[in-house]
Design an enzyme around this catalytic site. Sequence first.
Site, PDB file in Angstrom:
ATOM      1  CE1 TYR A   1      44.998  50.361  42.925  1.00 40.51           C
ATOM      2  CE2 TYR A   1      44.256  51.823  40.978  1.00 40.51           C
ATOM      3  CZ  TYR A   1      44.425  50.394  41.500  1.00 40.51           C
ATOM      4  OH  TYR A   1      43.592  49.633  40.967  1.00 40.51           O
TER       5      TYR A   1
ATOM      6  N   PRO B   1      45.974  42.105  32.185  1.00 41.56           N
ATOM      7  CG  PRO B   1      45.551  43.604  30.507  1.00 41.56           C
ATOM      8  CD  PRO B   1      45.584  43.402  31.643  1.00 41.56           C
TER       9      PRO B   1
ATOM     10  CG  HIS C   1      39.524  48.272  45.570  1.00 45.91           C
ATOM     11  ND1 HIS C   1      40.509  49.142  45.319  1.00 45.91           N
ATOM     12  CD2 HIS C   1      39.934  47.086  44.676  1.00 45.91           C
ATOM     13  CE1 HIS C   1      41.401  48.952  44.892  1.00 45.91           C
ATOM     14  NE2 HIS C   1      41.301  47.468  44.187  1.00 45.91           N
TER      15      HIS C   1
END
Length: 328
Positions: A61, A202, A122
Amino acid sequence: MLESSPDRVPLGRSDLRVSSVGYGSMPLGGIYGAVDDRAAVDLLRHVIDSGVDFIDTSSVYAEGRVEVLVGEAIQGRRDDVVVATKFGMTGPGLGHPDRVRPALVESLRRLGTDYVDLYYLHQIDPTTPIEDTVWAMGELVEEGLVRAIGLSEVTPSTIRRAHEAFPIAAVQEEYSLLAREIEETVLPTLRELGISLVAYSPFGRGLLTGRIRRPDDVAPDDVRRERYPRFDGRALRANLAAAAPLFALAEELGTTPTELALGWVLASHNTIPIPGTRSPANFDANVEAARFPQDAAITRRLSRMFPVGVARGERYPPNLMQRIREAP
């Protein structure tokens, strides 16, 4: 601490317990728009103050910058936080046993800590047997540098092989009303083995929040149009149509689409969602949504409204989807 702070739940069969909803830090890397470093650290501290103690990040990130921000936020509060980070995403060979320890050392430096609670691979390295990668990760657990290990975007057979090599505490997958495919593949394996599902996106990368109602609500330069096929042209229009019943149900019940979408994910056994946001107000709404279990009748209704395969388009571009499906 907010009165609505979520309960804590076990993370697989490890000795870790985490808040029932976590925080996914990917948006702090600027993928959905610029984020000021000070505002990011303040948000992370707000997350911890709220009682959410499970913070998920990754070495990839913003090329490690988000790990630095997480590290700044947890200084002086390390024992109050369960930190999960990930390695091995940017190319073949990164899952080789010789690369595992150096990757962790760099993450520890950026995080400003001497251990990571949950350490994920990952993405599967197609050039390295999963058993070799997991064996090297397990060594870090035995040395106290890592408390538990996890995987991300894996097939059931890979999960089983990895779990035999060293216990897997959690598997991270995209899971939402618009992404239910793992119910037919990964979820049964996780439940059999006692492994937690950590559910990212989500809210369907924003499609289930109610803030995107028309294709024009996604700007032409929005990174989602480039990276995610479900935001491309006709697929986006079809997915907005698929999401519309959620908005109608929220209006009918006097609640929000995000509360319904998050409550549905939370109703899945041994599942910990990690919604990400740049907004403290949105974060607080997510915590509030996790405060009370969703009524079982509502959960069943949502499941009927959003059957497996309802979304148009793949979750990722073809080359990445092929890699995920054919992981060794």
